[in-house]
Design an enzyme around this catalytic site. Structure first.
Site, PDB file in Angstrom:
ATOM      1  N   GLY A   1      68.052  21.144  34.671  1.00 16.76           N
ATOM      2  CA  GLY A   1      67.215  20.563  34.112  1.00 16.76           C
ATOM      3  C   GLY A   1      66.258  21.473  33.015  1.00 16.76           C
ATOM      4  O   GLY A   1      65.168  20.596  32.546  1.00 16.76           O
ATOM      5  N   HIS A   2      66.252  22.569  33.181  1.00 19.33           N
ATOM      6  CA  HIS A   2      65.273  23.482  32.497  1.00 19.33           C
ATOM      7  C   HIS A   2      66.165  24.557  31.718  1.00 19.33           C
ATOM      8  O   HIS A   2      65.919  25.624  32.394  1.00 19.33           O
ATOM      9  CB  HIS A   2      64.520  24.064  33.535  1.00 19.33           C
ATOM     10  CG  HIS A   2      63.360  24.555  33.002  1.00 19.33           C
ATOM     11  ND1 HIS A   2      62.875  25.963  32.453  1.00 19.33           N
ATOM     12  CD2 HIS A   2      61.986  24.028  32.929  1.00 19.33           C
ATOM     13  CE1 HIS A   2      61.831  26.024  32.028  1.00 19.33           C
ATOM     14  NE2 HIS A   2      61.045  24.921  32.197  1.00 19.33           N
ATOM     15  N   PHE A   3      66.788  24.497  30.609  1.00 19.82           N
ATOM     16  CA  PHE A   3      66.990  23.213  29.980  1.00 19.82           C
ATOM     17  C   PHE A   3      68.516  23.256  29.739  1.00 19.82           C
ATOM     18  O   PHE A   3      68.807  24.240  29.504  1.00 19.82           O
ATOM     19  CB  PHE A   3      66.127  23.410  28.497  1.00 19.82           C
ATOM     20  CG  PHE A   3      64.756  23.582  28.628  1.00 19.82           C
ATOM     21  CD1 PHE A   3      63.898  22.617  28.864  1.00 19.82           C
ATOM     22  CD2 PHE A   3      64.093  24.776  28.512  1.00 19.82           C
ATOM     23  CE1 PHE A   3      62.446  22.650  29.063  1.00 19.82           C
ATOM     24  CE2 PHE A   3      62.762  25.073  28.553  1.00 19.82           C
ATOM     25  CZ  PHE A   3      61.874  23.795  28.829  1.00 19.82           C
TER      26      PHE A   3
ATOM     27  N   HIS B   1      67.521  24.721  39.331  1.00 26.13           N
ATOM     28  CA  HIS B   1      66.658  24.416  38.305  1.00 26.13           C
ATOM     29  C   HIS B   1      67.114  24.546  36.835  1.00 26.13           C
ATOM     30  O   HIS B   1      66.493  24.052  35.987  1.00 26.13           O
ATOM     31  CB  HIS B   1      65.258  25.397  38.506  1.00 26.13           C
ATOM     32  CG  HIS B   1      65.733  27.230  38.445  1.00 26.13           C
ATOM     33  ND1 HIS B   1      65.937  27.506  39.772  1.00 26.13           N
ATOM     34  CD2 HIS B   1      65.786  27.804  37.575  1.00 26.13           C
ATOM     35  CE1 HIS B   1      65.991  28.904  39.348  1.00 26.13           C
ATOM     36  NE2 HIS B   1      66.099  29.013  38.115  1.00 26.13           N
TER      37      HIS B   1
ATOM     38  N   VAL C   1      66.454  28.184  30.803  1.00 24.67           N
ATOM     39  CA  VAL C   1      65.363  29.160  31.065  1.00 24.67           C
ATOM     40  C   VAL C   1      64.848  29.154  32.502  1.00 24.67           C
ATOM     41  O   VAL C   1      64.288  28.064  32.937  1.00 24.67           O
ATOM     42  CB  VAL C   1      64.284  28.956  30.001  1.00 24.67           C
ATOM     43  CG1 VAL C   1      62.842  29.690  30.168  1.00 24.67           C
ATOM     44  CG2 VAL C   1      64.706  29.057  28.625  1.00 24.67           C
TER      45      VAL C   1
END
Length: 155
Positions: free
Chosen positions: A57-59, A54, A64
């Protein structure tokens, strides 16, 4: 062994968690469970690492942990309490989310953090369970929520 001893387990390692829950990587959000008190409470531990999918893409550049994954870690800790309390072995039972209430996110969770999911049972009726939980990092509250779920036998 007394009834109290049978219903209390000090901890569950990753192998035991995978016996209790059907979740697997990359969606298994609990690495260890400690301080299990029958079906009343437990603390789930999640070691957050930079290589989790994750974070791509986050971020990008400022990773985070998504808040929804903190809630999922709470739910998985609570689900393990439910399944463990039934005292049955064999194929994992399924725990389906029903509600998420009073969710609040206080601080970002970053790679390198260790999250503690402190779960306490509010009540259960038949196969419906309700828990309140807080997620902390180094003693600081990062998230909180009340969750309810239904425990059903797997196929």
């Amino acid at each position: 062994m007394s009834e109290g001893d049978k219903n209390t387990l000090d901890s569950a390692d990753i192998m035991r968690i995978m016996e209790l829950l059907p979740h697997r990587y990359p969606f298994l959000m609990v690495d260890r469970i400690i301080d299990i008190d029958g079906d009343n409470s437990a603390v789930g531990i999640k070691n957050v690492t930079a290589n989790e999918p994750h974070f791509m893409g986050h971020f990008p550049g400022q990773p985070v942990m998504p808040g929804v994954l903190l809630i999922e870690g709470m739910a998985q800790t609570a689900g393990a309490i439910c399944v463990h309390s039934r005292g049955q072995s064999g194929s994992p039972k399924l725990v389906y989310f029903m509600t998420i209430d009073k969710a609040k996110f206080r601080k970002p969770v970053l790679p390198g953090d260790q999250v503690r999911f402190e779960m306490r049972k509010i009540r259960n009726r038949t196969n419906i369970w309700k828990f309140e939980g807080i997620a902390t990092v180094d003693g600081t509250k990062v998230a909180e929520a009340e969750i309810s779920a239904m425990l059903v036998d797997g196929a």
